[in-house]
Design a protein around this motif. Sequence first.
Motif, PDB file in Angstrom:
ATOM      1  N   MET A  66       9.667 -43.221 -60.307  1.00 22.87           N
ATOM      2  CA  MET A  66       9.855 -42.345 -59.152  1.00 22.87           C
ATOM      3  C   MET A  66      11.339 -42.101 -58.904  1.00 22.87           C
ATOM      4  O   MET A  66      12.152 -43.009 -58.934  1.00 22.87           O
ATOM      5  CB  MET A  66       9.231 -43.035 -57.927  1.00 22.87           C
ATOM      6  N   LYS A  67      11.656 -40.828 -58.664  1.00 28.30           N
ATOM      7  CA  LYS A  67      13.052 -40.474 -58.409  1.00 28.30           C
ATOM      8  C   LYS A  67      13.436 -40.885 -56.999  1.00 28.30           C
ATOM      9  O   LYS A  67      12.608 -40.902 -56.108  1.00 28.30           O
ATOM     10  CB  LYS A  67      13.223 -38.946 -58.533  1.00 28.30           C
TER      11      LYS A  67
ATOM     12  N   GLU B 182       8.311 -30.962 -56.592  1.00 33.04           N
ATOM     13  CA  GLU B 182       9.598 -31.423 -57.131  1.00 33.04           C
ATOM     14  C   GLU B 182      10.311 -32.347 -56.143  1.00 33.04           C
ATOM     15  O   GLU B 182      11.170 -33.137 -56.527  1.00 33.04           O
ATOM     16  CB  GLU B 182      10.499 -30.220 -57.447  1.00 33.04           C
ATOM     17  N   TYR B 183       9.958 -32.226 -54.855  1.00 40.38           N
ATOM     18  CA  TYR B 183      10.657 -32.985 -53.810  1.00 40.38           C
ATOM     19  C   TYR B 183       9.854 -34.167 -53.274  1.00 40.38           C
ATOM     20  O   TYR B 183      10.342 -34.906 -52.424  1.00 40.38           O
ATOM     21  CB  TYR B 183      11.008 -32.044 -52.644  1.00 40.38           C
TER      22      TYR B 183
ATOM     23  N   ASP C 191       9.011 -37.002 -54.316  1.00 38.57           N
ATOM     24  CA  ASP C 191       9.591 -38.348 -54.466  1.00 38.57           C
ATOM     25  C   ASP C 191      10.643 -38.623 -53.399  1.00 38.57           C
ATOM     26  O   ASP C 191      10.884 -39.771 -53.034  1.00 38.57           O
ATOM     27  CB  ASP C 191      10.283 -38.500 -55.830  1.00 38.57           C
ATOM     28  N   PHE C 192      11.307 -37.578 -52.945  1.00 42.59           N
ATOM     29  CA  PHE C 192      12.464 -37.755 -52.071  1.00 42.59           C
ATOM     30  C   PHE C 192      12.122 -37.710 -50.584  1.00 42.59           C
ATOM     31  O   PHE C 192      12.909 -38.129 -49.751  1.00 42.59           O
ATOM     32  CB  PHE C 192      13.513 -36.662 -52.339  1.00 42.59           C
TER      33      PHE C 192
ATOM     34  N   PRO D 224      18.239 -33.722 -51.249  1.00 41.44           N
ATOM     35  CA  PRO D 224      16.841 -33.283 -51.297  1.00 41.44           C
ATOM     36  C   PRO D 224      16.031 -33.653 -50.057  1.00 41.44           C
ATOM     37  O   PRO D 224      14.944 -33.117 -49.874  1.00 41.44           O
ATOM     38  CB  PRO D 224      16.287 -33.961 -52.553  1.00 41.44           C
TER      39      PRO D 224
END
Lengths: 259, 303
Positions: free
Chosen positions: A1-2, B29-30, B32-33, B272
């Motif tokens: 996971m980022k 795409e976001y 995770d953040f 992000p």
Amino acid sequence: MKQQLDFIITSNKKLNKQTFLIKVTPKNAEPLPEMLPGQFVQVLVHDSSSIFLRRPLSINYYDKENNEIWLLIQNVGGGTNKITELKVGENLNLLFPLGNTFSMPDKNQTTLLIGGGVGTAPLLFLGKNLSDKGYTPEFLLGGRSALDISQLNDFEKLGLVYITTEDGSMGQKGLVTHHPALKEKQYDKIYTCGPKPMMIAIARYAADNNIDCEASLENHMPCGFGACLCCIENIKERGNICVCTEGPIFNTKELQWID
Amino acid sequence: MDRLKVKIGDLELKNPVMTASGTFGYGTEYSDFMDLSRLGGIFVKGTTLEPRQGNDYPRMAETPSGMLNSVGLQNKGVHYFVSDIYPKIKEYDTHIIVNVSGSTIEDYIGCTEALVGLDKIPAIELNISCPNVKEGGMAFGTSCVSAAQVVKAVRKVYDKTLIVKLSPNVTDIAEIALAVEAEGADCVSLVNTFLGMAIDAEKRKPKLSTITGGLSGPCIKPIALRMVWQVYNAVKIPIIGMGGISNWKDAIEFILAGSHAIQVGTYNFINPSVSVEIVDGILNYLDRHNIDSISDLIGKLDY
């Protein structure tokens, strides 16, 4: 996971006139997640209106024991200058780990890791990983002069190292693609990172000799996680794809570098 | 959290903070953040009737406090969106709004018709302002006549909330806003990117493959703010303001200038999770100023 996380700089060493090795650890001592060779981080450059975007940097090494990420940075002015000026104890905000990884060779395959200049950065991490898994990687490092060859001691611990410099100040004089090892030895797999003309020449050598080859691309990346669609590479049969999420590592057969 | 609720046409937003098309992918795409459900809405990537490869590399040039891009609406087409992307994002606990682009009026109609039946897409944002495509795009948004034509045509086939995204590359943006309002737009969003250019002095070459591109980021904020204020003083429909928003204070400024809601764009690349930080910041601002509801701030510039 980022994730997005604040780090603290634990070490910043000038390795030669332009290249710096910066080590960072999470500010609040969070344990780092698993990271893979070839992956990169996006570095936030503080307090600068002229440096608006984050700067992508390869993970040079993931030091599990000390919970540190190593970043090898060549100061080419602008954002990289700001980063290399940072002092021990200062903060660095990173998005990480981003991108894909190199594929592992088959059992008993021989590997050559070819890096040019600061492009050697991800190859240290990859070399360590290969070595840990029982492979005996060999390295071919190139630069304009001896000053461009960094972390030689670290590489030598992992395997045989060949060096070329354009001015002949270290190793063989000339380009990496002219090194005799490429003629005399037979490798099953090549990994490369460095200036694009160098990687294209290596991709061509690999194709001519039927060697599997993977390259690490460094297209301009505003986001690093597939949102902005700016870092595209035109891939055979698939068209424009994001280097940040589908790369940065590509098998050179997929690229439109050679016919 | 009702204090942050705002209404755009029939669309009720849990808060006024949304993310701008082309800067937020499809939301995934976001994930995770940040927690996507904390957003008022997500404007997904510009979508066209047919797939588009976009422009050649390089598509980006960094500028002081901003960036130029010439992505050129790279997307896999609306039918791929409906079959492959929509099923993955429809359960998000926030509004998903599709940005609809085209080269001809027929393209806009075709793309809109493919979306109108999707339950979880409560609105579209008609993009008549993309500066990075050879045909259509911004051309529609730079004259009152053509802007009115495309809105009129799409309005006929779309009965949900219709938002029209305006180009700042015009002499009088309020005039265009009035023209699309007259054709039944429920809301205008502004501004898209400013047409700009970057040159490499050493190589004597343009930095973008397309030579010109769209400028975004904090550098455009003062101009965007001025345009929102001008449009607010001209139209009756709600405005979604955007242009260089990078923190809660910027968002409040856009609301004071007359925006019902805002979109965060380029700054998503830098931080992000900035959009959820803006939600928190707005709430904190309401507390500090003893304001009951964000609606009480819209256009309440004191002068």
